[in-house]
Motif scaffolding. Sequence first.
Motif, PDB file in Angstrom:
ATOM      1  N   MET A   1     -90.741 -24.381  52.356  1.00 30.68           N
ATOM      2  CA  MET A   1     -89.585 -24.180  51.493  1.00 30.68           C
ATOM      3  C   MET A   1     -88.297 -24.364  52.297  1.00 30.68           C
ATOM      4  N   ILE A   2     -87.291 -24.987  51.681  1.00 34.86           N
ATOM      5  CA  ILE A   2     -86.020 -25.223  52.362  1.00 34.86           C
ATOM      6  C   ILE A   2     -84.874 -24.619  51.554  1.00 34.86           C
ATOM      7  N   ILE A   3     -83.763 -24.329  52.238  1.00 34.91           N
ATOM      8  CA  ILE A   3     -82.531 -23.876  51.588  1.00 34.91           C
ATOM      9  C   ILE A   3     -81.467 -24.925  51.830  1.00 34.91           C
ATOM     10  N   CYS A   4     -80.854 -25.421  50.755  1.00 38.49           N
ATOM     11  CA  CYS A   4     -79.807 -26.437  50.858  1.00 38.49           C
ATOM     12  C   CYS A   4     -78.535 -25.944  50.178  1.00 38.49           C
ATOM     13  N   PHE A   5     -77.395 -26.395  50.706  1.00 39.27           N
ATOM     14  CA  PHE A   5     -76.098 -26.072  50.128  1.00 39.27           C
ATOM     15  C   PHE A   5     -75.436 -27.372  49.665  1.00 39.27           C
ATOM     16  N   GLY A  43     -79.182 -12.119  45.986  1.00 41.10           N
ATOM     17  CA  GLY A  43     -77.773 -11.890  45.721  1.00 41.10           C
ATOM     18  C   GLY A  43     -76.876 -12.498  46.771  1.00 41.10           C
ATOM     19  N   TYR A  44     -75.586 -12.630  46.417  1.00 41.60           N
ATOM     20  CA  TYR A  44     -74.597 -13.275  47.277  1.00 41.60           C
ATOM     21  C   TYR A  44     -73.300 -12.481  47.182  1.00 41.60           C
ATOM     22  N   VAL A  49     -75.854 -13.488  52.170  1.00 45.66           N
ATOM     23  CA  VAL A  49     -76.978 -13.748  51.266  1.00 45.66           C
ATOM     24  C   VAL A  49     -78.022 -12.668  51.490  1.00 45.66           C
ATOM     25  N   CYS A  50     -78.448 -12.032  50.411  1.00 42.79           N
ATOM     26  CA  CYS A  50     -79.550 -11.070  50.485  1.00 42.79           C
ATOM     27  C   CYS A  50     -80.810 -11.782  50.017  1.00 42.79           C
ATOM     28  N   MET A  51     -81.889 -11.639  50.761  1.00 41.86           N
ATOM     29  CA  MET A  51     -83.098 -12.396  50.457  1.00 41.86           C
ATOM     30  C   MET A  51     -84.351 -11.625  50.848  1.00 41.86           C
ATOM     31  N   VAL A 291     -81.489 -20.936  42.445  1.00 39.07           N
ATOM     32  CA  VAL A 291     -80.147 -21.501  42.568  1.00 39.07           C
ATOM     33  C   VAL A 291     -79.136 -20.366  42.498  1.00 39.07           C
ATOM     34  N   GLY A 292     -78.097 -20.423  43.341  1.00 41.59           N
ATOM     35  CA  GLY A 292     -77.051 -19.412  43.301  1.00 41.59           C
ATOM     36  C   GLY A 292     -75.745 -19.948  43.839  1.00 41.59           C
ATOM     37  N   ASN A 293     -74.675 -19.149  43.706  1.00 43.03           N
ATOM     38  CA  ASN A 293     -73.342 -19.528  44.185  1.00 43.03           C
ATOM     39  C   ASN A 293     -73.052 -18.832  45.505  1.00 43.03           C
ATOM     40  N   HIS A 294     -72.541 -19.588  46.487  1.00 40.28           N
ATOM     41  CA  HIS A 294     -72.300 -19.036  47.818  1.00 40.28           C
ATOM     42  C   HIS A 294     -70.979 -19.547  48.364  1.00 40.28           C
ATOM     43  N   PHE A 295     -70.244 -18.657  49.064  1.00 42.49           N
ATOM     44  CA  PHE A 295     -68.984 -19.023  49.697  1.00 42.49           C
ATOM     45  C   PHE A 295     -69.066 -18.645  51.172  1.00 42.49           C
TER      46      PHE A 295
END
Length: 309
Positions: A1-5, A43-44, A49-51, A291-295
């Motif tokens: 599994m990968i995480i992309c922005f 959550g973000y 990022v909480c994971m 999918v989520g929103n991140h800053f």
Amino acid sequence: MIICFVAYDALSSRFARNDMVVRNAIEYDYPFRSLGQNIVLLGYCDGLVCMRVSDMLCVWNPCTKEYKVTPDSPNEEIDEETAYAFCYDSTIDDYKLFKVIELPGTGSMFCLVDVYTLGSNSWTSIEDIPYCFHNEQKVGVLANGNFHWLGWSCKLTDTHVVERLEVIISLDVSSESFQEMQLAKEPLENEHIFRSLGVLEGCLCVLSHDDSKLDLWVMRDYGVQGSWTKHFGIMNRQFRDRCLISLMWSFKNDEDHKYLICVELDLFLCEPKHARVKRPKINGLRSLNDVGNHFESLVSLGSGTYVGR
């Protein structure tokens, strides 16, 4: 599994040109990736990022690569987690994680709530709450300073019958108290299926559908049931029989509004004005798991542990 922005501006500029191919997704290394376990994004907040990775909960700053693993919660042995909220509490100048757990043996009438505080690296438990939560959207939606979920208010009548009323469950993170809010009256009375909550132009919104179309309702005056307004409706058979439907982003180009909607493992760009639905493609990604929103930010976790070190 990968995480992309993928940058919001990159999506906005391409969608404005009706370009449905996104080529600049950035892959990130994340905590415990070498374990090869599934991850769940919970959550973000402020660039954090909480994971969950396997059976571990952690908070991670993708920008600085710092992460912090939480200790076990008071009810860690109960494997019925149903809702999460990760947030900043300005009254104590610290970050909190709320974990809601279905209380066994109550017929889904009550939930336990564990609260983690980042600064003290410790958990507490608060009183049980008489709500049960939708399984489709576990991460709370932040609007007007509170978190929100779809769910049911549960009451036991004098004849020992459980009455359930579909509501929005809200959480005040400072007082750590839960309340309920009313859904839009029209789709509620017409028995439409409520799929998810979101935020549109700063207002709480909800996606619902019947057999023919998907509707977006917006609460223009926070907390007032009569202020729910139908923002758009769009017919598309690809949305039928899908459980996981959520609003990700909205884009505005002149008077043309477009909405990026996540439907289970797919993304769709909806253009209600033209009654069109398109399917964008993000190069390098075959499917989506979350999918989520991140800053980005430089918030420190004070852990001294970093990805790749």
